[in-house]
Design a protein around this motif. Structure first.
Motif, PDB file in Angstrom:
ATOM      1  N   GLY A   1       4.185  -0.478  42.497  1.00 52.87           N
ATOM      2  CA  GLY A   1       4.675   0.614  41.658  1.00 52.87           C
ATOM      3  C   GLY A   1       5.855   1.364  42.216  1.00 52.87           C
ATOM      4  O   GLY A   1       6.491   2.153  41.511  1.00 52.87           O
ATOM      5  N   GLY A   2       6.191   1.163  43.492  1.00 47.07           N
ATOM      6  CA  GLY A   2       7.265   1.930  44.104  1.00 47.07           C
ATOM      7  C   GLY A   2       8.623   1.664  43.491  1.00 47.07           C
ATOM      8  O   GLY A   2       9.404   2.592  43.251  1.00 47.07           O
ATOM      9  N   SER A   3       8.928   0.387  43.194  1.00 50.28           N
ATOM     10  CA  SER A   3      10.254   0.066  42.668  1.00 50.28           C
ATOM     11  C   SER A   3      10.469   0.670  41.285  1.00 50.28           C
ATOM     12  O   SER A   3      11.568   1.160  40.968  1.00 50.28           O
ATOM     13  CB  SER A   3      10.430  -1.452  42.611  1.00 50.28           C
ATOM     14  OG  SER A   3       9.444  -2.048  41.776  1.00 50.28           O
ATOM     15  N   GLY A   4       9.421   0.668  40.442  1.00 52.30           N
ATOM     16  CA  GLY A   4       9.541   1.267  39.125  1.00 52.30           C
ATOM     17  C   GLY A   4       9.807   2.757  39.194  1.00 52.30           C
ATOM     18  O   GLY A   4      10.602   3.297  38.415  1.00 52.30           O
ATOM     19  N   LEU A   5       9.164   3.448  40.137  1.00 49.34           N
ATOM     20  CA  LEU A   5       9.394   4.879  40.301  1.00 49.34           C
ATOM     21  C   LEU A   5      10.817   5.145  40.782  1.00 49.34           C
ATOM     22  O   LEU A   5      11.468   6.090  40.310  1.00 49.34           O
ATOM     23  CB  LEU A   5       8.382   5.455  41.296  1.00 49.34           C
ATOM     24  CG  LEU A   5       6.949   5.588  40.785  1.00 49.34           C
ATOM     25  CD1 LEU A   5       5.984   5.827  41.939  1.00 49.34           C
ATOM     26  CD2 LEU A   5       6.830   6.735  39.775  1.00 49.34           C
ATOM     27  N   ARG A   6      11.312   4.329  41.687  1.00 48.63           N
ATOM     28  CA  ARG A   6      12.689   4.528  42.170  1.00 48.63           C
ATOM     29  C   ARG A   6      13.696   4.275  41.061  1.00 48.63           C
ATOM     30  O   ARG A   6      14.707   4.987  40.956  1.00 48.63           O
ATOM     31  CB  ARG A   6      12.959   3.609  43.363  1.00 48.63           C
ATOM     32  CG  ARG A   6      12.246   4.020  44.638  1.00 48.63           C
ATOM     33  CD  ARG A   6      12.778   3.241  45.849  1.00 48.63           C
ATOM     34  NE  ARG A   6      11.960   3.546  47.013  1.00 48.63           N
ATOM     35  CZ  ARG A   6      10.872   2.868  47.355  1.00 48.63           C
ATOM     36  NH1 ARG A   6      10.479   1.833  46.619  1.00 48.63           N
ATOM     37  NH2 ARG A   6      10.182   3.210  48.416  1.00 48.63           N
TER      38      ARG A   6
END
Length: 639
Positions: free
Chosen positions: A392-397
């Motif tokens: 989920g980190g890349s989507g948040l960035r």
């Protein structure tokens, strides 16, 4: 004068006598268990000569009187009263007479067992009738039963008059003490969390060229300790009440903000606060799933009340991520990670197909500070997810990057003075153009690895313009940051969100301006709050009037302010930590020091802090050079 050791309070005026007027009295869990406690010696009320707080939970009152007939103008009896939030009143008579004295002592007692809210609204009834009980008096009403017991027992106890009497023999140069204990029946004794072995706050201390610094740090730590509350169902978990006397319960957004600012005192408070609020998170399905509920908060004359639940939900993953940087153990981080993930899932769902995060109520505005909170939560949340091996980190960035571009386009208002951020946008896209202290949250980007701050919503040029605005006399009152610019329509120096100085937002501005390299503006705000703290006996209220500082003036108290207040006390910790520039990264075994090069407070040393679970001490010279004096084994100094 408010003595605090929650759930106990004692509210007094500087006279020392409790008369039952206004808010005076002893309280337990918001109930006034004793309203009146008036002392007379030899038929006279002592003349008050001094009243002062000796600690967060204790006040000392000194009065004098002449007991020897024809003894001249000098008093020969000193009456000392020590009042403690746990319900103890100690009355000591000190004699300077050259012969033994036999003195009648009377204590007049009474209460209404009224709730704090009813007292504040002026909706209290008469005092309740008393009955003689044990070595004192007792009162029973709809609010329960309270009692006062005396040691030594009185010679007479008159229920009809609410009076206890003694005949005391005081030797020449000697002393006699009477102790009263106030109790609410059915409730256990008040045990202040900060005085227990499980106190989650490190006993930090300071030395400095500026003599106000050690007192401010000591009082801030004391006040935070006085506001600590245990979760009754999970007594290992502690959190901070919002403030006394008005807000002695859990306020999620304020509890998280205060725990975050108090991270230099250790991560145990953060862990207890996070666990407590994780149990309140809305689960299941629907648009509120993942939200941490919170009440609505006044937002001033230009905007409708805001949702503190939104603020708390966005703060949860930020506090968890930063607590990990300060040394929160992996096991506790993993335990709390699912709650943080649900907060971040709620954020993405609330944004939907758009870019900005709107207010949760239909037709609500899109607030500037909400975008700052959401952007920080996304970046620090992504960093946390990556570190813990979660998706989920890349989507948040990616969303955070889109928000930066949209914010710079939609929230910046150009004008001949260089421009300003809009306070909000209406549902139809119109900017709300006033300048307020909430803009300081744009500078609070949060801590990533290696002592670096996350990128902000503003570019470098607009960050500089915001710094100039916050440092101008329109916003900087000389005592701290005004809630609303002095030239804005609706400005009121006493307005909760429309002109009063709020210490929390001033501290956020000091930290953000310093991180962005604007030490001149940060130093001015810092020195203003430090001067205000001195005027308030170093116990900072949550807010005070935003009147312009002038030569010889003092800040005006706000009549509705909590004092002590969790965010104000924690703000003192944040500002001093900002001066020495502590940026830890416990997972990588490093700590970076970036002190204020201007050394606005001269030489300063902070000892007894905690980084990576161990004591940490740092000193900054008058040249702005930092030196670590104590640290955990293996902790390296970052570049």
């Amino acid at each position: 004068m408010i003595c605090v050791a929650l759930p106990g309070l004692a509210v007094s005026t500087e006279r020392g006598q409790l008369t039952g007027h206004g808010l005076e009295g002893y309280y337990r869990s918001g109930r006034r268990i004793l309203a009146r406690c008036e002392v007379r010696v030899a038929g006279r009320e002592p003349l008050g000569v001094q009243a002062r707080m000796t600690s967060a939970d204790r006040a000392r009152f000194v009065g004098t009187l002449r007991a020897t007939p024809h003894g001249g103008p000098d008093p020969d009896i000193v009456v000392e009263r020590t009042r403690t939030a746990d319900g103890t009143e100690r009355i000591t008579l000190h004699s300077a007479a050259t012969r033994p004295l036999r003195l009648p002592v009377e204590v007049s007692l009474g209460t209404d067992l009224a709730g704090l809210g009813a007292i504040a609204a002026g909706a209290v009834g008469p005092e309740l009738p008393a009955s003689v009980h044990d070595s004192g008096l007792r009162w029973t009403g709809d609010g329960g039963t309270s009692s006062v017991t005396a040691d030594p027992p009185p010679a007479d106890a008159l229920a009809s008059a609410g009076l206890l009497r003694w005949e005391v023999d005081v030797p020449p140069g000697g002393s006699v003490t009477v102790e009263l204990r106030v109790r609410l029946e059915g409730a256990g004794p008040v045990r202040a969390v900060a005085r227990a072995a499980t106190n989650p706050l490190a006993a930090a201390r300071a030395t400095a060229d500026d003599p106000r610094v050690p007192v401010l740090l000591s009082r801030s730590v004391e006040d935070l300790g006085a506001l600590l509350v245990r979760d009754p169902a999970h007594p290992v978990d502690t959190h901070l009440a919002a403030g006394a006397p008005w807000r002695c319960g859990l306020a999620p957004a304020e509890a998280l903000a205060a725990a975050r600012m108090a991270l230099p005192l250790g991560t145990r408070l953060a862990a207890g606060t996070l666990r407590t609020l994780a149990r309140t998170q809305i689960t299941g399905r629907g648009p509120r799933a993942g939200l941490i509920p919170g009440p609505r908060r006044d937002a001033g004359p230009h905007l409708p009340p805001g949702c503190t639940g939104t603020e708390a939900t966005l703060m949860f993953p930020v506090l968890l991520a930063e607590a990990r940087r300060w040394g929160l153990p992996d096991r506790e981080t993993e335990e709390l990670l699912p709650t943080a993930e649900r907060c971040l899932t709620w954020l993405r769902a609330a944004v939907g197909e758009g870019t900005h995060l709107p207010d949760p109520q239909p037709g609500g505005p899109v607030r500037c500070e909400t975008q700052a909170h959401a952007h920080r939560a996304a970046l620090l949340g992504a960093d946390l997810l990556d570190a813990c091996g979660r998706p989920g980190g890349s989507g948040l960035r990616d969303w955070a990057g889109a928000l930066r571009a949209a914010f710079r386009r939609d929230f910046w208002i150009d004008d001949p003075g260089g421009g300003r951020p809009a306070a909000a946008r209406t549902p139809d896209g119109r900017p709300v153009p006033y300048l307020g202290a909430t803009a300081a949250h744009l500078l609070d980007t949060g801590l990533l690895g290696g002592g670096e701050h996350a990128p902000g919503l503003l570019d470098k040029v607009r960050t500089g313009q915001l710094a100039r605005l916050l440092g101008s006399p329109v916003m900087d009152s000389g005592w701290g940051l005004r809630g609303l610019g002095a030239r804005e329509t609706g400005h009121n120096p006493f307005g909760h969100r429309s002109g009063a100085v709020r210490v929390h937002e001033t501290a956020v501005a000091v930290a953000g301006l310093t991180a962005a390299g604007y030490e001149k503006e940060a130093g001015s705000l810092l020195r203003g709050v430090l001067s205000a703290a001195e005027a308030f006996g170093h116990r900072l209220p949550e807010m005070y009037a935003g009147e312009q500082r002038t030569e010889g003036s003092v800040p005006l108290p706000h009549p509705a302010a909590c004092r002590p207040a969790a965010t104000a006390a924690a703000a003192g910790i944040l500002m001093l930590a900002t001066v020495v520039g502590i940026r830890p990264d416990a997972p990588s075994g490093t700590v970076t020091l970036r002190p204020m090069r201007s050394a606005p407070l001269g030489e300063i040393a902070l000892t007894g802090l905690r980084v990576a679970g161990a004591p940490f001490s740092v000193r900054v010279s008058r040249l702005g050079l930092a030196l670590v004096e104590e640290a955990a084994d293996g902790l390296q100094l970052g570049v």
